[in-house]
Design an enzyme around this catalytic site. Structure first.
Site, short mmCIF file in Angstrom:
data_model
loop_
_atom_site.label_atom_id
_atom_site.label_comp_id
_atom_site.label_asym_id
_atom_site.label_seq_id
_atom_site.Cartn_x
_atom_site.Cartn_y
_atom_site.Cartn_z
N THR A 1 -3.28 4.22 -1.13
CA THR A 1 -4.49 4.87 -0.60
C THR A 1 -4.20 5.66 0.67
O THR A 1 -4.56 6.84 0.78
CB THR A 1 -5.56 3.79 -0.31
OG1 THR A 1 -5.76 3.05 -1.52
CG2 THR A 1 -6.86 4.39 0.16
N ILE A 2 -3.58 5.04 1.63
CA ILE A 2 -3.32 5.71 2.90
C ILE A 2 -2.07 6.61 2.79
O ILE A 2 -2.07 7.76 3.22
CB ILE A 2 -3.14 4.68 4.04
CG1 ILE A 2 -4.40 3.81 4.19
CG2 ILE A 2 -2.78 5.38 5.37
CD1 ILE A 2 -5.67 4.54 4.55
N HIS B 1 -12.66 -7.76 14.86
CA HIS B 1 -12.64 -6.31 15.09
C HIS B 1 -12.67 -5.96 16.58
O HIS B 1 -12.03 -5.01 17.01
CB HIS B 1 -13.81 -5.64 14.36
CG HIS B 1 -13.79 -5.90 12.89
ND1 HIS B 1 -14.46 -6.96 12.31
CD2 HIS B 1 -13.13 -5.27 11.89
CE1 HIS B 1 -14.25 -6.96 11.01
NE2 HIS B 1 -13.44 -5.94 10.72
N GLY B 2 -13.47 -6.74 17.35
CA GLY B 2 -13.55 -6.46 18.79
C GLY B 2 -12.18 -6.53 19.46
O GLY B 2 -11.76 -5.59 20.14
N CYS C 1 -9.25 1.51 10.07
CA CYS C 1 -10.34 2.47 9.89
C CYS C 1 -11.52 2.15 10.80
O CYS C 1 -12.07 3.03 11.46
CB CYS C 1 -10.78 2.48 8.43
SG CYS C 1 -10.95 0.83 7.71
N ASN C 2 -11.93 0.87 10.85
CA ASN C 2 -13.07 0.50 11.69
C ASN C 2 -12.76 0.68 13.16
O ASN C 2 -13.59 1.18 13.93
CB ASN C 2 -13.46 -0.96 11.42
CG ASN C 2 -14.28 -1.10 10.15
OD1 ASN C 2 -15.23 -0.36 9.94
ND2 ASN C 2 -13.92 -2.05 9.30
N ARG D 1 -17.42 -2.10 3.39
CA ARG D 1 -17.32 -1.94 1.93
C ARG D 1 -16.47 -3.12 1.38
O ARG D 1 -15.53 -3.57 2.02
CB ARG D 1 -16.73 -0.58 1.57
CG ARG D 1 -15.34 -0.27 2.19
CD ARG D 1 -14.21 -0.86 1.34
NE ARG D 1 -12.89 -0.57 1.81
CZ ARG D 1 -12.09 -1.45 2.40
NH1 ARG D 1 -12.51 -2.67 2.67
NH2 ARG D 1 -10.87 -1.11 2.73
N HIS E 1 -17.73 2.31 5.23
CA HIS E 1 -18.29 1.27 6.10
C HIS E 1 -19.46 1.90 6.85
O HIS E 1 -19.46 3.11 7.11
CB HIS E 1 -17.30 0.82 7.16
CG HIS E 1 -15.98 0.31 6.66
ND1 HIS E 1 -15.86 -0.83 5.91
CD2 HIS E 1 -14.71 0.75 6.87
CE1 HIS E 1 -14.57 -1.06 5.67
NE2 HIS E 1 -13.86 -0.11 6.24
N GLN F 1 -13.27 4.76 5.02
CA GLN F 1 -12.12 3.90 5.30
C GLN F 1 -10.81 4.45 4.76
O GLN F 1 -9.74 4.19 5.30
CB GLN F 1 -12.37 2.50 4.71
CG GLN F 1 -12.26 2.37 3.19
CD GLN F 1 -13.49 2.86 2.44
OE1 GLN F 1 -14.49 3.24 3.04
NE2 GLN F 1 -13.42 2.85 1.11
P1 NAD Z 1 -2.58 0.28 -0.96
O1 NAD Z 1 -2.41 -1.01 -1.64
O2 NAD Z 1 -3.55 1.26 -1.48
O3 NAD Z 1 -1.17 1.02 -0.87
C1 NAD Z 1 -0.01 0.36 -0.50
C2 NAD Z 1 1.13 0.90 -1.35
O4 NAD Z 1 2.34 0.29 -0.93
C3 NAD Z 1 0.96 0.60 -2.83
O5 NAD Z 1 1.27 1.77 -3.56
C4 NAD Z 1 1.99 -0.51 -3.08
O6 NAD Z 1 2.50 -0.49 -4.40
C5 NAD Z 1 3.06 -0.13 -2.09
N1 NAD Z 1 3.97 -1.21 -1.71
C6 NAD Z 1 3.83 -2.54 -1.84
N2 NAD Z 1 4.91 -3.19 -1.37
C7 NAD Z 1 5.77 -2.24 -0.93
C8 NAD Z 1 7.06 -2.26 -0.36
N3 NAD Z 1 7.70 -3.40 -0.11
N4 NAD Z 1 7.66 -1.08 -0.06
C9 NAD Z 1 7.03 0.10 -0.29
N5 NAD Z 1 5.80 0.17 -0.83
C10 NAD Z 1 5.18 -0.98 -1.15
O7 NAD Z 1 -2.90 -0.07 0.57
P2 NAD Z 1 -3.61 0.86 1.63
O8 NAD Z 1 -5.07 0.69 1.51
O9 NAD Z 1 -3.03 2.22 1.57
O10 NAD Z 1 -3.21 0.13 2.98
C11 NAD Z 1 -1.97 0.36 3.62
C12 NAD Z 1 -2.11 0.00 5.08
O11 NAD Z 1 -3.14 0.80 5.67
C13 NAD Z 1 -2.53 -1.45 5.37
O12 NAD Z 1 -1.97 -1.86 6.60
C14 NAD Z 1 -4.03 -1.33 5.51
O13 NAD Z 1 -4.59 -2.39 6.26
C15 NAD Z 1 -4.13 -0.02 6.23
N6 NAD Z 1 -5.43 0.65 6.11
C16 NAD Z 1 -6.08 0.67 4.92
C17 NAD Z 1 -7.32 1.28 4.85
C18 NAD Z 1 -8.12 1.29 3.59
O14 NAD Z 1 -9.32 1.20 3.66
N7 NAD Z 1 -7.54 1.39 2.44
C19 NAD Z 1 -7.85 1.90 5.97
C20 NAD Z 1 -7.12 1.92 7.16
C21 NAD Z 1 -5.91 1.28 7.22
#
Ligand code: NAD
Length: 337
Positions: free
Chosen positions: A11-12, A194-195, A140-141, A168, A220, A301
Protein backbone atom coordinates in the site's frame (compact mmCIF):
# COMPACT_ATOMS: atom_id res chain seq x y z
CA UNK A 1 19.82 12.22 -9.15
CA UNK A 2 18.97 10.49 -5.86
CA UNK A 3 18.58 6.76 -6.46
CA UNK A 4 15.86 5.41 -4.19
CA UNK A 5 15.23 1.76 -3.39
CA UNK A 6 11.85 0.69 -2.02
CA UNK A 7 11.72 -2.41 0.15
CA UNK A 8 8.13 -3.58 0.58
CA UNK A 9 5.95 -2.71 -2.38
CA UNK A 10 2.47 -2.76 -0.85
CA UNK A 11 0.00 0.00 0.00
CA UNK A 12 2.60 2.56 1.02
CA UNK A 13 5.60 1.29 -0.97
CA UNK A 14 3.94 1.39 -4.38
CA UNK A 15 2.69 4.93 -3.79
CA UNK A 16 6.09 6.10 -2.58
CA UNK A 17 7.77 4.54 -5.64
CA UNK A 18 5.45 6.42 -8.01
CA UNK A 19 5.93 9.66 -6.07
CA UNK A 20 9.71 9.26 -6.20
CA UNK A 21 9.62 8.59 -9.91
CA UNK A 22 7.66 11.83 -10.39
CA UNK A 23 10.47 13.89 -8.80
CA UNK A 24 12.96 15.47 -11.22
CA UNK A 25 15.77 14.98 -8.69
CA UNK A 26 15.02 11.30 -7.89
CA UNK A 27 14.65 7.96 -9.59
CA UNK A 28 13.52 4.51 -8.48
CA UNK A 29 16.59 2.27 -8.30
CA UNK A 30 14.32 -0.72 -7.79
CA UNK A 31 11.66 -2.28 -5.59
CA UNK A 32 12.03 -5.39 -3.48
CA UNK A 33 9.15 -7.88 -3.39
CA UNK A 34 8.63 -11.05 -1.37
CA UNK A 35 6.39 -12.66 -3.95
CA UNK A 36 5.58 -12.32 -7.65
CA UNK A 37 1.99 -11.19 -7.09
CA UNK A 38 -0.03 -8.61 -9.03
CA UNK A 39 1.94 -5.76 -7.49
CA UNK A 40 5.18 -7.25 -8.82
CA UNK A 41 3.63 -7.26 -12.31
CA UNK A 42 2.61 -3.60 -11.81
CA UNK A 43 6.18 -2.74 -10.86
CA UNK A 44 7.44 -4.35 -14.05
CA UNK A 45 4.87 -2.45 -16.11
CA UNK A 46 5.99 0.80 -14.48
CA UNK A 47 9.58 -0.01 -15.45
CA UNK A 48 10.90 -0.47 -11.91
CA UNK A 49 13.65 -3.08 -11.54
CA UNK A 50 12.29 -5.83 -9.27
CA UNK A 51 14.52 -7.42 -6.64
CA UNK A 52 13.75 -10.52 -4.59
CA UNK A 53 13.31 -9.44 -0.95
CA UNK A 54 13.84 -13.03 0.18
CA UNK A 55 16.73 -14.50 -1.86
CA UNK A 56 15.49 -18.13 -1.65
CA UNK A 57 12.26 -17.05 -3.33
CA UNK A 58 14.00 -15.58 -6.38
CA UNK A 59 13.13 -18.63 -8.57
CA UNK A 60 9.40 -18.01 -7.97
CA UNK A 61 9.72 -14.75 -9.87
CA UNK A 62 11.23 -16.31 -12.98
CA UNK A 63 8.57 -19.06 -12.84
CA UNK A 64 5.95 -16.28 -12.86
CA UNK A 65 7.60 -14.63 -15.84
CA UNK A 66 9.17 -11.77 -13.89
CA UNK A 67 12.81 -11.10 -14.52
CA UNK A 68 14.52 -9.93 -11.33
CA UNK A 69 17.43 -7.52 -11.22
CA UNK A 70 18.92 -9.33 -8.24
CA UNK A 71 18.31 -9.75 -4.52
CA UNK A 72 17.52 -7.03 -2.00
CA UNK A 73 21.15 -6.71 -0.79
CA UNK A 74 22.14 -5.61 -4.29
CA UNK A 75 19.40 -2.98 -4.29
CA UNK A 76 20.55 -1.66 -0.92
CA UNK A 77 24.14 -1.50 -2.19
CA UNK A 78 23.07 0.38 -5.32
CA UNK A 79 20.60 2.86 -3.77
CA UNK A 80 21.45 6.23 -2.22
CA UNK A 81 18.46 5.92 0.11
CA UNK A 82 16.21 3.00 1.01
CA UNK A 83 12.54 3.47 1.83
CA UNK A 84 11.38 0.56 3.98
CA UNK A 85 7.64 0.08 3.56
CA UNK A 86 7.42 -3.45 4.89
CA UNK A 87 4.76 -4.46 7.46
CA UNK A 88 5.15 -3.23 11.04
CA UNK A 89 8.14 -4.77 12.78
CA UNK A 90 9.86 -6.04 9.64
CA UNK A 91 11.50 -2.64 9.14
CA UNK A 92 13.36 -3.01 12.43
CA UNK A 93 14.59 -6.42 11.27
CA UNK A 94 15.87 -4.84 8.05
CA UNK A 95 17.72 -2.05 9.81
CA UNK A 96 21.04 -3.90 10.03
CA UNK A 97 20.88 -4.64 6.29
CA UNK A 98 20.73 -0.93 5.44
CA UNK A 99 23.42 -0.10 7.99
CA UNK A 100 25.76 -2.76 6.60
CA UNK A 101 25.82 -0.88 3.27
CA UNK A 102 25.82 2.58 4.90
CA UNK A 103 22.60 3.32 3.02
CA UNK A 104 20.37 5.82 4.83
CA UNK A 105 16.92 4.37 5.49
CA UNK A 106 13.43 5.83 5.80
CA UNK A 107 11.11 3.69 7.95
CA UNK A 108 7.33 3.92 8.37
CA UNK A 109 5.03 4.65 11.26
CA UNK A 110 4.31 1.01 12.10
CA UNK A 111 7.82 0.74 13.52
CA UNK A 112 8.70 1.80 17.05
CA UNK A 113 10.18 5.29 17.23
CA UNK A 114 13.42 3.69 18.44
CA UNK A 115 14.01 2.26 14.94
CA UNK A 116 15.38 5.60 13.72
CA UNK A 117 17.37 8.61 14.84
CA UNK A 118 14.31 10.80 14.49
CA UNK A 119 10.60 10.64 13.72
CA UNK A 120 9.56 12.93 10.89
CA UNK A 121 6.85 15.23 9.66
CA UNK A 122 7.96 17.66 6.97
CA UNK A 123 5.90 20.63 8.22
CA UNK A 124 6.95 20.15 11.83
CA UNK A 125 10.56 18.97 12.16
CA UNK A 126 12.23 18.57 8.75
CA UNK A 127 15.55 19.88 10.03
CA UNK A 128 15.85 17.08 12.62
CA UNK A 129 16.20 14.59 9.75
CA UNK A 130 18.83 16.49 7.77
CA UNK A 131 21.82 14.22 7.27
CA UNK A 132 20.37 11.45 9.48
CA UNK A 133 21.13 7.81 8.70
CA UNK A 134 17.66 6.68 9.68
CA UNK A 135 14.31 8.46 9.84
CA UNK A 136 10.81 7.24 10.69
CA UNK A 137 7.95 8.90 8.82
CA UNK A 138 5.20 8.86 11.43
CA UNK A 139 1.90 7.06 10.89
CA UNK A 140 -1.02 8.38 8.87
CA UNK A 141 -2.87 9.58 12.00
CA UNK A 142 0.21 11.17 13.53
CA UNK A 143 1.00 12.90 10.23
CA UNK A 144 -2.55 14.25 10.10
CA UNK A 145 -2.42 15.52 13.68
CA UNK A 146 1.08 17.02 13.30
CA UNK A 147 0.07 19.05 10.26
CA UNK A 148 -2.61 20.76 12.35
CA UNK A 149 -0.63 21.09 15.58
CA UNK A 150 2.43 22.72 13.94
CA UNK A 151 0.71 25.92 12.73
CA UNK A 152 -1.48 26.16 15.84
CA UNK A 153 1.59 25.89 18.05
CA UNK A 154 3.47 28.53 16.05
CA UNK A 155 0.58 30.98 15.79
CA UNK A 156 -1.22 30.68 19.14
CA UNK A 157 0.67 28.25 21.38
CA UNK A 158 -1.04 25.00 22.36
CA UNK A 159 -1.98 24.23 25.95
CA UNK A 160 -3.65 20.87 25.37
CA UNK A 161 -4.82 18.68 22.49
CA UNK A 162 -7.66 16.20 22.93
CA UNK A 163 -8.35 14.04 19.88
CA UNK A 164 -10.81 11.24 19.20
CA UNK A 165 -9.71 9.12 16.27
CA UNK A 166 -12.43 7.23 14.39
CA UNK A 167 -10.26 4.76 12.54
CA UNK A 168 -11.00 2.76 9.43
CA UNK A 169 -11.09 -0.97 10.16
CA UNK A 170 -8.61 -1.77 7.39
CA UNK A 171 -7.41 -0.66 3.98
CA UNK A 172 -9.59 -1.64 0.98
CA UNK A 173 -7.31 -4.55 0.10
CA UNK A 174 -7.11 -5.89 3.69
CA UNK A 175 -9.91 -8.44 3.45
CA UNK A 176 -9.13 -10.06 6.79
CA UNK A 177 -9.50 -6.90 8.87
CA UNK A 178 -12.56 -5.58 10.64
CA UNK A 179 -14.85 -5.03 12.41
CA UNK A 180 -17.37 -5.91 9.71
CA UNK A 181 -20.39 -4.83 11.78
CA UNK A 182 -19.39 -3.22 15.03
CA UNK A 183 -18.08 -0.03 16.63
CA UNK A 184 -15.08 -0.79 18.77
CA UNK A 185 -13.37 1.41 21.31
CA UNK A 186 -9.86 0.56 20.09
CA UNK A 187 -7.63 0.57 21.96
CA UNK A 188 -10.00 0.45 24.96
CA UNK A 189 -7.31 1.87 27.23
CA UNK A 190 -7.34 5.65 27.49
CA UNK A 191 -5.33 7.55 26.46
CA UNK A 192 -4.48 5.63 23.28
CA UNK A 193 -0.94 5.22 21.94
CA UNK A 194 -1.51 7.91 19.31
CA UNK A 195 -0.79 10.82 21.65
CA UNK A 196 2.70 9.55 22.59
CA UNK A 197 3.37 9.07 18.88
CA UNK A 198 2.57 12.74 18.21
CA UNK A 199 4.99 13.55 21.05
CA UNK A 200 7.80 11.95 19.00
CA UNK A 201 7.36 15.05 16.79
CA UNK A 202 6.37 17.54 19.54
CA UNK A 203 8.10 16.30 22.71
CA UNK A 204 6.62 19.03 24.95
CA UNK A 205 3.05 18.81 23.65
CA UNK A 206 0.27 17.93 26.07
CA UNK A 207 -2.02 15.58 24.12
CA UNK A 208 -4.56 12.90 25.02
CA UNK A 209 -6.08 10.67 22.35
CA UNK A 210 -8.89 8.10 22.23
CA UNK A 211 -9.44 5.64 19.40
CA UNK A 212 -12.34 3.75 17.87
CA UNK A 213 -12.49 1.35 14.94
CA UNK A 214 -15.43 1.28 12.56
CA UNK A 215 -16.48 -0.83 9.55
CA UNK A 216 -15.02 1.44 6.86
CA UNK A 217 -11.97 1.32 4.63
CA UNK A 218 -12.03 4.81 3.17
CA UNK A 219 -10.39 7.19 5.63
CA UNK A 220 -9.89 7.99 9.31
CA UNK A 221 -11.88 10.85 10.83
CA UNK A 222 -10.52 12.92 13.72
CA UNK A 223 -12.59 14.98 16.16
CA UNK A 224 -10.22 17.53 17.67
CA UNK A 225 -10.48 19.82 20.68
CA UNK A 226 -7.43 22.03 21.18
CA UNK A 227 -7.03 24.45 24.04
CA UNK A 228 -4.84 27.26 22.77
CA UNK A 229 -2.79 29.74 24.75
CA UNK A 230 -4.60 32.77 23.36
CA UNK A 231 -8.20 33.66 22.52
CA UNK A 232 -8.94 33.03 18.87
CA UNK A 233 -11.72 33.43 16.37
CA UNK A 234 -12.90 30.59 14.16
CA UNK A 235 -12.30 32.73 11.08
CA UNK A 236 -8.67 33.33 12.03
CA UNK A 237 -7.98 29.65 12.67
CA UNK A 238 -9.70 28.66 9.50
CA UNK A 239 -7.59 31.06 7.46
CA UNK A 240 -4.42 29.81 9.16
CA UNK A 241 -5.28 26.19 8.32
CA UNK A 242 -6.33 27.12 4.80
CA UNK A 243 -2.86 28.62 4.27
CA UNK A 244 -1.19 25.24 4.97
CA UNK A 245 -0.23 23.52 1.74
CA UNK A 246 -1.11 20.02 2.97
CA UNK A 247 -4.42 20.89 4.56
CA UNK A 248 -7.48 21.10 2.35
CA UNK A 249 -10.13 23.15 4.09
CA UNK A 250 -13.34 21.80 2.57
CA UNK A 251 -15.51 24.72 1.51
CA UNK A 252 -19.12 24.96 2.63
CA UNK A 253 -21.87 24.12 0.22
CA UNK A 254 -19.77 21.86 -2.00
CA UNK A 255 -21.44 18.66 -0.83
CA UNK A 256 -18.32 16.94 0.50
CA UNK A 257 -20.04 15.71 3.63
CA UNK A 258 -18.07 12.57 4.32
CA UNK A 259 -15.17 10.31 3.45
CA UNK A 260 -17.05 8.56 0.63
CA UNK A 261 -17.63 11.76 -1.30
CA UNK A 262 -14.06 12.92 -0.63
CA UNK A 263 -12.76 9.73 -2.21
CA UNK A 264 -15.11 10.22 -5.16
CA UNK A 265 -13.86 13.80 -5.48
CA UNK A 266 -10.25 12.53 -5.64
CA UNK A 267 -11.14 9.96 -8.29
CA UNK A 268 -13.07 12.56 -10.31
CA UNK A 269 -10.02 14.84 -10.10
CA UNK A 270 -7.96 12.07 -11.67
CA UNK A 271 -5.86 11.56 -8.57
CA UNK A 272 -3.72 8.38 -8.85
CA UNK A 273 -5.45 5.57 -6.93
CA UNK A 274 -7.96 8.17 -5.69
CA UNK A 275 -5.34 9.43 -3.25
CA UNK A 276 -5.85 12.38 -0.92
CA UNK A 277 -2.42 13.48 0.27
CA UNK A 278 -3.88 16.42 2.20
CA UNK A 279 -5.70 16.51 5.53
CA UNK A 280 -9.32 17.08 4.53
CA UNK A 281 -10.65 19.45 7.17
CA UNK A 282 -14.25 20.61 7.26
CA UNK A 283 -14.22 24.41 7.26
CA UNK A 284 -17.71 24.56 8.79
CA UNK A 285 -16.57 22.45 11.73
CA UNK A 286 -13.94 24.97 12.84
CA UNK A 287 -15.49 26.42 15.98
CA UNK A 288 -14.03 28.36 18.87
CA UNK A 289 -15.05 29.29 22.41
CA UNK A 290 -12.47 31.49 24.08
CA UNK A 291 -9.23 29.53 23.85
CA UNK A 292 -10.96 26.27 22.86
CA UNK A 293 -10.90 25.14 19.25
CA UNK A 294 -12.96 22.30 17.76
CA UNK A 295 -12.80 20.72 14.32
CA UNK A 296 -13.29 17.57 12.23
CA UNK A 297 -10.82 16.30 9.66
CA UNK A 298 -10.51 13.20 7.48
CA UNK A 299 -7.20 11.50 6.79
CA UNK A 300 -6.57 9.22 3.83
CA UNK A 301 -4.47 6.59 5.53
CA UNK A 302 -3.04 5.10 2.34
CA UNK A 303 -1.56 8.32 1.00
CA UNK A 304 -1.02 11.20 3.43
CA UNK A 305 2.45 9.89 4.35
CA UNK A 306 3.57 9.69 0.70
CA UNK A 307 4.71 13.33 0.23
CA UNK A 308 6.32 13.07 3.67
CA UNK A 309 8.46 10.14 2.48
CA UNK A 310 9.61 12.18 -0.52
CA UNK A 311 10.60 15.06 1.77
CA UNK A 312 12.35 12.68 4.16
CA UNK A 313 14.51 11.50 1.23
CA UNK A 314 15.58 15.10 0.54
CA UNK A 315 16.22 15.68 4.23
CA UNK A 316 18.54 12.68 4.71
CA UNK A 317 20.42 13.55 1.53
CA UNK A 318 20.45 17.25 2.51
CA UNK A 319 19.49 18.13 -1.04
CA UNK A 320 16.92 20.82 -0.18
CA UNK A 321 15.66 22.73 2.83
CA UNK A 322 12.17 22.17 4.20
CA UNK A 323 10.38 24.90 2.27
CA UNK A 324 12.03 23.99 -1.02
CA UNK A 325 11.42 20.26 -0.63
CA UNK A 326 7.77 20.69 0.34
CA UNK A 327 7.26 23.07 -2.58
CA UNK A 328 8.85 20.67 -5.06
CA UNK A 329 7.00 17.64 -3.76
CA UNK A 330 3.67 19.45 -3.78
CA UNK A 331 4.22 20.76 -7.29
CA UNK A 332 5.29 17.47 -8.84
CA UNK A 333 2.57 15.40 -7.19
CA UNK A 334 -0.15 18.02 -7.49
CA UNK A 335 -0.74 18.35 -3.73
CA UNK A 336 -3.26 21.09 -2.99
CA UNK A 337 -6.94 20.93 -3.81
P1 NAD B 1 1.25 -3.65 3.15
O1 NAD B 1 1.02 -4.95 3.79
O2 NAD B 1 0.22 -3.09 2.26
O3 NAD B 1 2.61 -3.69 2.32
C1 NAD B 1 3.77 -4.25 2.84
C2 NAD B 1 4.48 -4.99 1.71
O4 NAD B 1 5.71 -5.50 2.20
C3 NAD B 1 3.68 -6.16 1.17
O5 NAD B 1 3.73 -6.12 -0.24
C4 NAD B 1 4.43 -7.38 1.73
O6 NAD B 1 4.33 -8.51 0.88
C5 NAD B 1 5.84 -6.85 1.77
N1 NAD B 1 6.75 -7.56 2.67
C6 NAD B 1 6.48 -8.37 3.71
N2 NAD B 1 7.60 -8.82 4.28
C7 NAD B 1 8.63 -8.28 3.58
C8 NAD B 1 10.04 -8.37 3.66
N3 NAD B 1 10.64 -9.10 4.60
N4 NAD B 1 10.79 -7.70 2.76
C9 NAD B 1 10.21 -6.94 1.79
N5 NAD B 1 8.87 -6.82 1.68
C10 NAD B 1 8.10 -7.48 2.55
O7 NAD B 1 1.59 -2.63 4.34
P2 NAD B 1 1.46 -1.05 4.31
O8 NAD B 1 0.07 -0.69 4.67
O9 NAD B 1 2.05 -0.54 3.06
O10 NAD B 1 2.34 -0.66 5.57
C11 NAD B 1 3.74 -0.54 5.49
C12 NAD B 1 4.21 0.35 6.62
O11 NAD B 1 3.59 1.63 6.49
C13 NAD B 1 3.85 -0.13 8.03
O12 NAD B 1 4.85 0.31 8.93
C14 NAD B 1 2.56 0.62 8.30
O13 NAD B 1 2.30 0.76 9.69
C15 NAD B 1 2.87 1.94 7.66
N6 NAD B 1 1.69 2.73 7.31
C16 NAD B 1 0.60 2.14 6.76
C17 NAD B 1 -0.51 2.92 6.47
C18 NAD B 1 -1.76 2.32 5.92
O14 NAD B 1 -2.82 2.77 6.26
N7 NAD B 1 -1.72 1.33 5.09
C19 NAD B 1 -0.47 4.28 6.69
C20 NAD B 1 0.69 4.87 7.18
C21 NAD B 1 1.77 4.08 7.50
Amino acid sequence: MIRVGVNGYGTIGKRVADAVEAQPDMEVAGVAKTQPNFEAHTAVERGYPVYAAIPERAPLFSEAGIETAGVVDELVADADVMVDATPSGIGAENKSLYASYNTPAIFQGGEDASVAETSFNARSNYDDACGADSVRVVSCNTTGLSRVVAPLEEEYGVEKVRATLVRRGGDPSQNTRGPINDILPNPIEIPSHHGPDVQTIFPDLSIDTMGLKVPATLMHVHALNVTLETDVTAAHVRQLLDDQSRIYVIPEGIGLDGAGKLKDFALDAGRPRGDLWENCLWGESVATEGRDLYLFQAIHQESDVVPENVDAIRAVTESADAAESIRRTNETLGVGL
